[in-house]
Design a protein around this motif. Structure first.
Motif, mmCIF file in Angstrom:
data_model
loop_
_atom_site.group_PDB
_atom_site.id
_atom_site.type_symbol
_atom_site.label_atom_id
_atom_site.label_comp_id
_atom_site.label_asym_id
_atom_site.label_seq_id
_atom_site.Cartn_x
_atom_site.Cartn_y
_atom_site.Cartn_z
ATOM 1 N N GLN B 236 0.829 -1.195 0.000
ATOM 2 C CA GLN B 236 0.000 0.000 0.000
ATOM 3 C C GLN B 236 0.874 1.261 0.000
ATOM 4 O O GLN B 236 0.666 2.184 -0.787
ATOM 5 C CB GLN B 236 -0.899 -0.030 1.238
ATOM 6 C CG GLN B 236 -1.932 1.070 1.292
ATOM 7 C CD GLN B 236 -2.874 1.013 0.098
ATOM 8 O OE1 GLN B 236 -3.299 -0.071 -0.306
ATOM 9 N NE2 GLN B 236 -3.189 2.161 -0.496
ATOM 10 N N GLU B 237 1.853 1.250 0.875
ATOM 11 C CA GLU B 237 2.769 2.401 0.956
ATOM 12 C C GLU B 237 3.444 2.668 -0.379
ATOM 13 O O GLU B 237 3.597 3.816 -0.802
ATOM 14 C CB GLU B 237 3.869 2.145 1.981
ATOM 15 C CG GLU B 237 3.464 2.426 3.414
ATOM 16 C CD GLU B 237 4.636 2.135 4.350
ATOM 17 O OE1 GLU B 237 5.793 2.484 3.998
ATOM 18 O OE2 GLU B 237 4.403 1.532 5.415
ATOM 19 N N MET B 238 3.850 1.574 -1.012
ATOM 20 C CA MET B 238 4.506 1.736 -2.315
ATOM 21 C C MET B 238 3.570 2.432 -3.295
ATOM 22 O O MET B 238 3.966 3.333 -4.033
ATOM 23 C CB MET B 238 4.867 0.373 -2.896
ATOM 24 C CG MET B 238 6.050 -0.290 -2.232
ATOM 25 S SD MET B 238 6.360 -1.856 -3.067
ATOM 26 C CE MET B 238 7.764 -2.445 -2.122
ATOM 27 N N MET B 241 3.136 6.232 -3.023
ATOM 28 C CA MET B 241 4.281 7.122 -3.192
ATOM 29 C C MET B 241 4.014 8.117 -4.321
ATOM 30 O O MET B 241 3.219 7.836 -5.221
ATOM 31 C CB MET B 241 5.532 6.304 -3.504
ATOM 32 C CG MET B 241 6.005 5.487 -2.312
ATOM 33 S SD MET B 241 7.364 4.398 -2.750
ATOM 34 C CE MET B 241 8.640 5.574 -3.113
ATOM 35 N N PRO B 242 4.670 9.256 -4.245
ATOM 36 C CA PRO B 242 4.474 10.248 -5.300
ATOM 37 C C PRO B 242 4.747 9.643 -6.681
ATOM 38 O O PRO B 242 3.999 9.879 -7.630
ATOM 39 C CB PRO B 242 5.493 11.346 -4.962
ATOM 40 C CG PRO B 242 6.265 10.889 -3.777
ATOM 41 C CD PRO B 242 5.591 9.718 -3.188
ATOM 42 N N GLU B 243 5.806 8.874 -6.747
ATOM 43 C CA GLU B 243 6.069 8.164 -7.995
ATOM 44 C C GLU B 243 6.037 6.669 -7.715
ATOM 45 O O GLU B 243 7.066 6.065 -7.403
ATOM 46 C CB GLU B 243 7.450 8.538 -8.535
ATOM 47 C CG GLU B 243 7.538 9.956 -9.014
ATOM 48 C CD GLU B 243 8.555 10.051 -10.136
ATOM 49 O OE1 GLU B 243 8.146 10.281 -11.286
ATOM 50 O OE2 GLU B 243 9.755 9.850 -9.854
ATOM 51 N N PRO B 244 4.898 6.063 -7.839
ATOM 52 C CA PRO B 244 4.791 4.639 -7.507
ATOM 53 C C PRO B 244 5.679 3.804 -8.423
ATOM 54 O O PRO B 244 5.992 4.227 -9.540
ATOM 55 C CB PRO B 244 3.325 4.313 -7.753
ATOM 56 C CG PRO B 244 2.628 5.573 -8.088
ATOM 57 C CD PRO B 244 3.647 6.618 -8.375
ATOM 58 N N PRO B 245 6.092 2.652 -7.963
ATOM 59 C CA PRO B 245 6.966 1.796 -8.764
ATOM 60 C C PRO B 245 6.251 1.266 -10.010
ATOM 61 O O PRO B 245 5.023 1.175 -10.029
ATOM 62 C CB PRO B 245 7.295 0.643 -7.817
ATOM 63 C CG PRO B 245 6.236 0.656 -6.786
ATOM 64 C CD PRO B 245 5.800 2.071 -6.648
ATOM 65 N N ASP B 246 7.024 0.931 -11.024
ATOM 66 C CA ASP B 246 6.437 0.254 -12.180
ATOM 67 C C ASP B 246 6.846 -1.221 -12.194
ATOM 68 O O ASP B 246 6.562 -1.959 -13.134
ATOM 69 C CB ASP B 246 6.812 0.954 -13.487
ATOM 70 C CG ASP B 246 8.318 1.056 -13.689
ATOM 71 O OD1 ASP B 246 9.070 0.433 -12.900
ATOM 72 O OD2 ASP B 246 8.743 1.756 -14.623
ATOM 73 N N ALA B 247 7.535 -1.643 -11.132
ATOM 74 C CA ALA B 247 7.897 -3.050 -10.984
ATOM 75 C C ALA B 247 8.192 -3.322 -9.512
ATOM 76 O O ALA B 247 8.668 -2.433 -8.797
ATOM 77 C CB ALA B 247 9.128 -3.375 -11.818
ATOM 78 N N ILE B 248 7.889 -4.536 -9.078
ATOM 79 C CA ILE B 248 8.231 -4.921 -7.708
ATOM 80 C C ILE B 248 8.963 -6.252 -7.746
ATOM 81 O O ILE B 248 8.502 -7.210 -8.374
ATOM 82 C CB ILE B 248 6.984 -5.062 -6.808
ATOM 83 C CG1 ILE B 248 6.154 -3.763 -6.829
ATOM 84 C CG2 ILE B 248 7.390 -5.388 -5.369
ATOM 85 C CD1 ILE B 248 4.901 -3.826 -5.961
#
Lengths: 345, 345
Positions: B236-238, B241-248
């Motif tokens: 959820q935190e990810m 984020m202002p710029e969320p990830p495009d991969a985890i």
DNA sequence: CTGAAAGCGCTAACAA
DNA sequence: TTGTTAGCGCTTTCAG
């Protein structure tokens, strides 16, 4: 690996071993001061009684043996978690063995556990077990045994199962109501209790809804899904039938995932071409493609109830005149793998 | 549960217990005829030596203890299968315990196994273990221990691991080459060896490809994924984020499936919006939606090598002057969860 | 070639 | 209140 013993304490304190033993067990016949002395010294030296010596003396071990087909299976690992949670609270240790669906290993594990003086046994039969002598013999010699999930008819003792008939009926009914006409059943060897019960529920549902029962729509996997090739061959046979099924009801974790693999490889669309319902506790059912409709067993609770019965049997052997078979309820969780209109293959 | 003992045989045959004992062990100093007599009688009566008595006498048990975080995890159950396959062939029994990622249970299990006189220990640390005294103490007292997968730096002994750095590097590199720019890492507590190594591989790949390393893209799950809420909160935190990830890039079975669950609930498209690569041995990776790209560990082989090392340590304690750390290779299996163009969230 | 006895660690019946 | 002894099943000196 030397550890401190009662003898060491006795020597250090100028007492006899029996006095020390009694003091440690807080016996009423020991002088409070002596007691205190002993207790404190033992504590300080981090004394721990040697359970091996106790087992040898008492022919018991405060431990119970568990033999299940396979750990790598969510149903069984949940079962174990249920067993452990209760056993630890009651002061018992749990020793886990896998039969790997092999009769020989089941027998070998049983013998080992018995020679290690477990106080009782919790068993879920291997799919290849037809001869029950190794358990019957033990029961006659007074070893408490409780069976769970895959239970033998021929042995009278406590058993914990789910209502396989109802679970299976419900699954089949659901497929019928979703409009499926040719529902196949992929299952374990016929001599397992779970197999016959699930088969019966399946048949009954077909009958109640006026669908014909066709034996050729039922495939038995001798190894309970453990052997992938057998699994695949069974699904393959289904697909090659003159009238292939439009739904498959699978009887276990392995059978379910194995079946889905084959369908995926053959680009068969689930549920459009073939709907799937699995009798399975697989943890990622809702992450599958498509999310899997499942008959879920209360595995944790089954484990808990089984140990409770077993420990009662161990601690009050005489008090048991009637054996009970507890039957828990399954729940059908409907997801995408079984809904929507059927399409021709 | 009475079983036949040496004493019974001696009495029946009019011999002394020592003669019987020697005959059974096929001692050279026993008359062949006596030997035959004893052997045949023992066989007929189905005599089995009492392992408890042997353990008490010799302070060993021909058994090894295994403590792992959790059975309900494909990586660990495969590990166990590897361990068992070798151990049985070498005449050792395997006693399995779960720490459930709890330091206290790890300590309790260790103590129990030691008091039960296991000949050696195979350990994969719980995610909450920071204090290693319980193992250090045992090692000093001469108990053979081999660690696997989650190993302590501070203890010198045989270890079996995978090349976490390389596996992690390869996964990250794969994501970068697939065009991902903001690669997050969901992982276990930082004090686990696997965590730091995987983190290092991830960082190195970012650096080598000129991507910035941003600590806020790394989320640690204290309970190693066992606690679903913690898991969800991290994902959820990810996302917030202002710029969320495009991969985890996820570091374990539980973390991976937990992460996928959250994304699925939020209707985030994998891999379009977020690509996933998991460091996981989950058995149904290719049945997931979408099929999961995974860094797979040779779990079975790790288990096998670890027991071999352990048993060598047990049987030739003096012969070991140098401890080895075996590092096996992981393999990256690319599936749909990580390929294709990225889309904005 | 065989037997008697001690000992592994602990408890309990019996003595004191 | 404490000590002595025997025994759980087995192996291994030490003596025949």
């Amino acid at each position: 690996m030397e550890t401190i013993t009662i003898k060491d304490i006795a020597k250090a304190l100028g007492l006899s071993t029996s006095t020390v033993s009694r003091a440690l067990r807080n016996s009423y016949e020991i002088n409070p001061e002596t007691k205190k002395l002993v207790m404190e010294y033992a504590e300080r030296m981090n004394y721990r009684p040697n359970p091996i010596a106790l087992s040898l003396r008492d022919s018991k071990s405060k431990s119970i043996g568990v033999i299940i087909p396979e750990i790598a299976n969510h149903f069984f690992s949940q079962l174990i978690n249920g067993i452990e949670s209760i056993a630890y609270n009651l002061g018992y240790h749990v020793v886990i063995f896998q039969s790997h669906e092999s009769y020989e290993r089941e027998v070998a594990n049983t013998n080992y556990l018995v020679s290690r003086k477990v106080d009782g046994l919790l068993i879920s039969l291997s799919s290849l077990t037809t001869n029950l002598f190794h358990f019957q013999d033990l029961m006659e010699r007074g070893l408490p045994i409780v069976f769970l999930d895959r239970v033998p008819n021929a042995i009278e003792t406590h058993k914990v199962v789910v209502d396989n008939f109802a679970g299976s009926y419900e699954a089949t009914e659901h497929l019928i109501k979703s409009g499926r006409k040719r529902i196949a059943h992929l299952t374990s060897p016929i001599y397992l209790s779970i197999t016959t019960e699930r088969l019966a529920g399946y048949k009954q549902a077909l009958e109640d809804y006026g669908l014909p029962f066709d034996e050729s729509y039922v495939k038995y996997c001798y190894h309970g899904g453990k052997v992938a090739t057998e699994n695949e061959a069974a699904v393959q046979e289904m697909l090659e039938m003159p009238e292939p099924p439009d739904a498959i009801f699978t009887a276990s974790d392995r059978l379910t995932t194995g079946c889905m693999s084959v369908l995926q490889k053959k680009n068969i669309k689930i549920p459009q071409q073939i709907a799937i319902v699995g009798f399975t506790n697989i943890s990622v059912a809702e992450l599958l493609n498509p999310p899997l409709t499942a008959v879920v067993q209360p595995a944790m609770e089954m484990g808990q109830q089984a140990v409770e019965l077993l420990i009662r049997l161990i601690e009050h052997p005489q008090k048991t005149d009637v054996f009970e078979t507890r039957s828990l309820k399954t729940s059908l969780i409907i997801r995408e793998s079984s809904v929507g209109k059927a399409e021709a293959l």
